[in-house]
Design a protein around this motif. Sequence first.
Motif, PDB file in Angstrom:
ATOM      1  N   ALA A  16       0.864  -1.176   0.000  1.00 29.66           N
ATOM      2  CA  ALA A  16       0.000   0.000   0.000  1.00 29.66           C
ATOM      3  C   ALA A  16       0.902   1.228   0.000  1.00 29.66           C
ATOM      4  O   ALA A  16       1.868   1.309   0.769  1.00 29.66           O
ATOM      5  CB  ALA A  16      -0.915   0.022   1.214  1.00 29.66           C
ATOM      6  N   ALA A  17       0.599   2.161  -0.884  1.00 25.31           N
ATOM      7  CA  ALA A  17       1.348   3.412  -0.961  1.00 25.31           C
ATOM      8  C   ALA A  17       0.698   4.429  -0.033  1.00 25.31           C
ATOM      9  O   ALA A  17      -0.502   4.670  -0.118  1.00 25.31           O
ATOM     10  CB  ALA A  17       1.348   3.928  -2.399  1.00 25.31           C
ATOM     11  N   GLY A  18       1.489   4.996   0.853  1.00 25.16           N
ATOM     12  CA  GLY A  18       0.991   5.995   1.788  1.00 25.16           C
ATOM     13  C   GLY A  18       0.967   7.385   1.180  1.00 25.16           C
ATOM     14  O   GLY A  18       1.535   7.636   0.115  1.00 25.16           O
ATOM     15  N   ARG A  19       0.335   8.291   1.873  1.00 23.98           N
ATOM     16  CA  ARG A  19       0.168   9.666   1.380  1.00 23.98           C
ATOM     17  C   ARG A  19       1.471  10.441   1.261  1.00 23.98           C
ATOM     18  O   ARG A  19       1.562  11.379   0.477  1.00 23.98           O
ATOM     19  CB  ARG A  19      -0.767  10.423   2.308  1.00 23.98           C
ATOM     20  CG  ARG A  19      -2.172   9.902   2.282  1.00 23.98           C
ATOM     21  CD  ARG A  19      -3.061  10.673   3.226  1.00 23.98           C
ATOM     22  NE  ARG A  19      -4.343  10.010   3.292  1.00 23.98           N
ATOM     23  CZ  ARG A  19      -5.086   9.958   4.359  1.00 23.98           C
ATOM     24  NH1 ARG A  19      -4.708  10.541   5.476  1.00 23.98           N
ATOM     25  NH2 ARG A  19      -6.234   9.326   4.335  1.00 23.98           N
ATOM     26  N   VAL A  20       2.464  10.096   2.058  1.00 17.02           N
ATOM     27  CA  VAL A  20       3.718  10.853   2.056  1.00 17.02           C
ATOM     28  C   VAL A  20       4.870  10.075   1.419  1.00 17.02           C
ATOM     29  O   VAL A  20       6.034  10.406   1.621  1.00 17.02           O
ATOM     30  CB  VAL A  20       4.093  11.311   3.481  1.00 17.02           C
ATOM     31  CG1 VAL A  20       3.077  12.299   4.022  1.00 17.02           C
ATOM     32  CG2 VAL A  20       4.248  10.128   4.413  1.00 17.02           C
ATOM     33  N   GLY A  21       4.542   9.027   0.652  1.00 17.85           N
ATOM     34  CA  GLY A  21       5.566   8.271  -0.055  1.00 17.85           C
ATOM     35  C   GLY A  21       6.058   7.035   0.669  1.00 17.85           C
ATOM     36  O   GLY A  21       6.931   6.337   0.166  1.00 17.85           O
ATOM     37  N   ASP A  22       5.511   6.758   1.837  1.00 22.43           N
ATOM     38  CA  ASP A  22       5.886   5.550   2.551  1.00 22.43           C
ATOM     39  C   ASP A  22       5.118   4.361   1.990  1.00 22.43           C
ATOM     40  O   ASP A  22       4.169   4.521   1.249  1.00 22.43           O
ATOM     41  CB  ASP A  22       5.622   5.701   4.044  1.00 22.43           C
ATOM     42  CG  ASP A  22       4.172   6.064   4.335  1.00 22.43           C
ATOM     43  OD1 ASP A  22       3.620   6.916   3.621  1.00 22.43           O
ATOM     44  OD2 ASP A  22       3.597   5.494   5.287  1.00 22.43           O
ATOM     45  N   LEU A  23       5.570   3.163   2.336  1.00 22.64           N
ATOM     46  CA  LEU A  23       4.914   1.946   1.867  1.00 22.64           C
ATOM     47  C   LEU A  23       4.570   1.051   3.048  1.00 22.64           C
ATOM     48  O   LEU A  23       5.314   0.988   4.023  1.00 22.64           O
ATOM     49  CB  LEU A  23       5.837   1.151   0.937  1.00 22.64           C
ATOM     50  CG  LEU A  23       6.290   1.816  -0.351  1.00 22.64           C
ATOM     51  CD1 LEU A  23       7.325   0.923  -1.035  1.00 22.64           C
ATOM     52  CD2 LEU A  23       5.108   2.064  -1.262  1.00 22.64           C
ATOM     53  N   LEU A  24       3.458   0.362   2.944  1.00 17.54           N
ATOM     54  CA  LEU A  24       3.117  -0.734   3.839  1.00 17.54           C
ATOM     55  C   LEU A  24       3.284  -1.982   2.989  1.00 17.54           C
ATOM     56  O   LEU A  24       2.656  -2.114   1.935  1.00 17.54           O
ATOM     57  CB  LEU A  24       1.682  -0.603   4.343  1.00 17.54           C
ATOM     58  CG  LEU A  24       1.168  -1.755   5.204  1.00 17.54           C
ATOM     59  CD1 LEU A  24       1.986  -1.876   6.492  1.00 17.54           C
ATOM     60  CD2 LEU A  24      -0.309  -1.574   5.512  1.00 17.54           C
TER      61      LEU A  24
END
Length: 84
Positions: A16-24
């Motif tokens: 999952a791509a997060g709003r600030v460029g992080d990933l789950l």
Amino acid sequence: MFGGLSFMVNERMAVAAGRVGDLLVRVNPADYDALLEDGGVPAFMGKDRPMGPGWLSVPSERVQDESDLAHWLDVGIHSGDAKA
């Protein structure tokens, strides 16, 4: 999911791509410790609720180019593959 845009592979969430460029990223629990050393961090569902060794967060600082992104996508996509 979790405030991001999820990508499914073979009917399972891989990343999952997060709003600030992080990933789950879904990970194979057997690879969890090695992937922590590779730049992943424990994933949490809210404060003090760890998701466990099947999930990692990858800070945006660890996804600086296409090669980094490809690595973490590969981890998520192949997290359910059997080890040889």
